[in-house]
Design a protein around this motif. Structure first.
Motif, short mmCIF file in Angstrom:
data_model
loop_
_atom_site.label_atom_id
_atom_site.label_comp_id
_atom_site.label_asym_id
_atom_site.label_seq_id
_atom_site.Cartn_x
_atom_site.Cartn_y
_atom_site.Cartn_z
N ASP A 57 37.44 74.44 87.33
CA ASP A 57 36.33 74.53 88.29
C ASP A 57 35.20 73.57 87.91
OD1 ASP A 57 35.21 75.76 86.06
OD2 ASP A 57 34.64 77.60 87.10
N ALA A 58 35.44 72.67 86.96
CA ALA A 58 34.44 71.69 86.58
C ALA A 58 34.19 70.71 87.73
CB ALA A 58 34.90 70.92 85.34
N PRO A 59 32.94 70.28 87.92
CA PRO A 59 32.66 69.28 88.96
C PRO A 59 33.02 67.88 88.47
CG PRO A 59 30.63 69.92 87.85
CD PRO A 59 31.72 70.78 87.27
N ALA A 103 42.69 62.11 91.40
CA ALA A 103 42.45 63.23 90.49
C ALA A 103 41.18 63.01 89.68
CB ALA A 103 43.64 63.41 89.56
N ALA A 104 40.88 61.77 89.33
CA ALA A 104 39.67 61.46 88.58
C ALA A 104 38.41 61.74 89.38
CB ALA A 104 39.68 59.99 88.15
N GLY A 105 38.53 61.78 90.71
CA GLY A 105 37.40 62.07 91.58
C GLY A 105 37.46 63.46 92.19
N GLY A 106 38.24 64.36 91.59
CA GLY A 106 38.27 65.74 92.05
C GLY A 106 39.27 66.04 93.14
N ALA A 107 40.28 65.19 93.35
CA ALA A 107 41.23 65.43 94.44
C ALA A 107 42.22 66.56 94.14
CB ALA A 107 42.00 64.15 94.75
N THR A 108 42.42 66.90 92.89
CA THR A 108 43.37 67.97 92.56
C THR A 108 42.79 69.32 92.98
OG1 THR A 108 44.26 66.73 90.69
CG2 THR A 108 44.61 69.11 90.69
N ARG A 109 43.57 70.10 93.73
CA ARG A 109 43.13 71.45 94.12
C ARG A 109 43.19 72.35 92.90
NH1 ARG A 109 42.78 74.91 98.86
NH2 ARG A 109 41.27 76.44 98.06
N PRO A 110 42.05 72.90 92.47
CA PRO A 110 42.02 73.63 91.20
C PRO A 110 42.96 74.82 91.14
CG PRO A 110 39.79 73.07 91.88
CD PRO A 110 40.69 72.71 93.02
N SER A 111 43.23 75.49 92.27
CA SER A 111 44.04 76.70 92.23
C SER A 111 45.54 76.44 92.31
CB SER A 111 43.64 77.63 93.38
OG SER A 111 43.86 76.99 94.63
N THR A 112 45.95 75.24 92.69
CA THR A 112 47.38 74.97 92.88
C THR A 112 47.87 73.72 92.16
OG1 THR A 112 47.04 73.63 94.88
CG2 THR A 112 47.29 76.03 95.17
N GLY A 113 46.99 72.76 91.90
CA GLY A 113 47.41 71.50 91.30
C GLY A 113 47.85 70.45 92.30
N TYR A 114 47.97 70.80 93.59
CA TYR A 114 48.36 69.81 94.60
C TYR A 114 47.25 68.76 94.73
CZ TYR A 114 52.40 72.50 96.20
OH TYR A 114 53.61 73.14 96.28
N THR A 115 47.66 67.50 94.86
CA THR A 115 46.71 66.39 94.87
C THR A 115 46.97 65.40 95.99
OG1 THR A 115 46.54 66.57 92.45
CG2 THR A 115 45.70 64.55 93.45
N PHE A 116 48.22 65.13 96.33
CA PHE A 116 48.57 63.98 97.16
C PHE A 116 47.91 64.06 98.55
CE2 PHE A 116 51.27 61.31 99.84
CZ PHE A 116 51.35 60.17 99.07
N ALA A 117 47.92 65.22 99.19
CA ALA A 117 47.34 65.32 100.53
C ALA A 117 45.84 65.05 100.50
CB ALA A 117 47.62 66.70 101.13
N ALA A 118 45.15 65.56 99.48
CA ALA A 118 43.71 65.31 99.37
C ALA A 118 43.43 63.84 99.11
CB ALA A 118 43.11 66.18 98.27
N VAL A 119 44.29 63.19 98.34
CA VAL A 119 44.15 61.74 98.11
C VAL A 119 44.22 60.99 99.44
CG1 VAL A 119 45.42 59.75 97.22
CG2 VAL A 119 44.90 61.66 95.71
N GLN A 120 45.12 61.42 100.32
CA GLN A 120 45.23 60.73 101.61
C GLN A 120 43.97 60.92 102.45
OE1 GLN A 120 47.82 58.63 101.82
NE2 GLN A 120 48.12 59.51 99.78
N ARG A 121 43.40 62.11 102.45
CA ARG A 121 42.16 62.32 103.20
C ARG A 121 41.03 61.49 102.61
NH1 ARG A 121 43.93 67.79 102.78
NH2 ARG A 121 42.35 68.25 101.19
N GLN A 122 40.97 61.48 101.29
CA GLN A 122 39.89 60.76 100.61
C GLN A 122 39.98 59.25 100.86
OE1 GLN A 122 39.89 60.50 96.17
NE2 GLN A 122 38.16 61.90 96.31
N THR A 123 41.17 58.67 100.68
CA THR A 123 41.30 57.22 100.85
C THR A 123 41.19 56.82 102.32
OG1 THR A 123 43.73 57.44 100.85
CG2 THR A 123 42.66 56.94 98.75
#
Length: 421
Positions: free
Chosen positions: A263-265, A279-299
């Motif tokens: 839960d660190a910012p 992941a270095a910018g907080g894209a990993t979902r803390p409760s599940t570890g999923y990252t790829f979909a959030a990376v797509q939204r972010q980029t």
């Protein structure tokens, strides 16, 4: 010195995705020049890995997918199975080397993107932008000056958080001569694994054919295991749960990884023109570890801002409400108030699957979040939420830190009761 509008540091999921979006310029769109700085082969380049995510309809990476499915299954610790159809979503499996090949073809055709194979050593803020200092495999220094720098390299250390667990895993790519897998169904979480005294464990099976699958053992806990412990867990799961004799299948490849769940910012900006993505910018979902979909939204948001000439600060990968709920769940799991295996099994049994996946992706509305929250162990979650403001933020352990002696695990069996204390 190379010069460009944008320097992208790192060629993982986030770096490749951003470079790929900027390489595909539609007629009439603003030109954005890019230098992609990627580590040469060696210890700084990550090994091939598997990314999984869900989305509705076709996506930009579909041409590189290993497989996709519309049916998921979760097994409780007692063997009870919950199977669901997630239509209109598809659960997608993507291998990093296949995605790299897909992106490389488009980058080669783009006049806007150049690739520099060199290890980034530092990023220096200068007037009007920043300079990336890098070094080639032969030891020659190289510099890239850009108006904007997007750094996707893993941070040297995790930021301080109230709760940090590690999602660590080891998987076998299995080839069996007989049709032992159902290629239409993913076993997303199978809790018929020996549960550790602290945290939770599960296995999952991604079938890519009737005789082929990625079988992976995963734990959420405070520290990683040693290699023999992962192998023992996979032998137990394939032999005792899947009933596969080891002499009847071949292990064609393996993968191992560690994902911090905290839960660190995470800072999204580290200088006037320097940003963190992935992941270095907080894209990993803390409760599940999923990252790829959030990376797509972010980029996608960053590329749109650059095309429009706006300030390209990456948006938060997850909403404040999602991060707050994740902080509560992490605390509940870490304190032992909630049995993780029973918790996730109950969610999949009681919540419509498409809604639950949208919830896990942070895409649900407030009333949907409340309805899902009522299907969780309310009292332990409320107590965990109440104590969060009083917990100190401490430096998180680094993935791969030495593990203390492991207590004897519980044997697989009926779910442990959820504690209200």
């Amino acid at each position: 010195m190379l010069e460009a509008d944008v320097a992208v540091v790192g060629a993982g999921a986030a770096g490749l995705s951003l470079a790929h979006r900027l390489a595909r310029r539609a007629p009439g769109e603003r030109r954005v020049t890019v230098v992609l700085v990627e580590a040469p082969p060696g210890p700084l380049r990550p090994p091939p890995r598997t990314w999984c995510y869900w989305e509705a309809g076709p996506g930009p990476a579909d041409a590189a997918l290993t497989a996709s499915w519309r049916r998921l299954r979760v097994h409780g610790p007692d063997g009870t199975a919950v199977e669901c159809d997630i239509d209109p979503l598809r659960y997608k499996m993507l291998r990093s080397d296949d995605y790299e090949c897909l992106v490389a073809r488009d980058l080669e055709r783009s006049p806007d993107v150049r690739r520099l194979e060199a290890a980034a050593e530092s990023v220096e803020a200068v007037d009007g932008g920043a300079v990336v200092h890098a070094r080639t495999a032969e030891g020659r220094p190289r510099q890239v000056r850009a108006r904007w720098v997007f750094d996707s390299r893993p941070p040297a250390r995790l930021p301080a958080g109230r709760t940090t667990l590690l999602q660590h895993f080891h998987g076998w790519f299995v080839h069996h001569d007989r049709p032992v897998f159902d290629p239409d169904v993913v076993d997303l979480m199978d809790f018929r694994t020996p549960q550790p005294a602290h945290g939770l464990s599960f296995a999952y099976v991604l079938p890519t054919g009737t005789g082929r699958a990625l079988v992976e053992y995963t734990e959420f806990s405070a520290a990683v295991l040693d290699a023999p412990a992962y192998e023992k867990a996979l032998r137990h799961y394939t032999g005792e749960v899947l009933r596969l004799r080891e002499r009847d299948f071949a292990i064609t490849a393996t993968e191992t990884g560690v994902i911090p769940m905290t839960d660190a910012p995470f800072a999204r900006r580290t200088g006037p023109g320097v940003f963190r993505i992935g992941a270095a910018g907080g894209a990993t979902r803390p409760s599940t570890g999923y990252t790829f979909a959030a990376v797509q939204r972010q980029t996608r948001a960053v590329a749109a801002a650059l095309r429009a000439g706006r300030h390209p600060l990456p948006p938060p990968a997850h909403s404040a409400r999602s991060r707050a709920m994740d902080a509560v769940l992490l605390r509940a799991l870490d304190s032992g108030r909630v049995d993780g295996a029973a918790f996730f099994t109950r969610l999949f049994a009681r919540v419509p699957p498409a809604r639950l996946l949208r919830f896990l992706d942070g895409r649900t509305r407030l009333h949907e979040d409340l309805s899902i929250g009522l299907r969780t162990p309310v009292l332990p979650m409320l107590r965990s939420a109440a104590e969060l403001p009083f917990l100190p933020r401490r430096p998180a352990p680094l993935p791969g830190a030495p593990r203390p002696p492991r207590p004897a695990p519980h044997t697989a069996g009926p779910p442990r009761s959820e504690r209200n204390g």
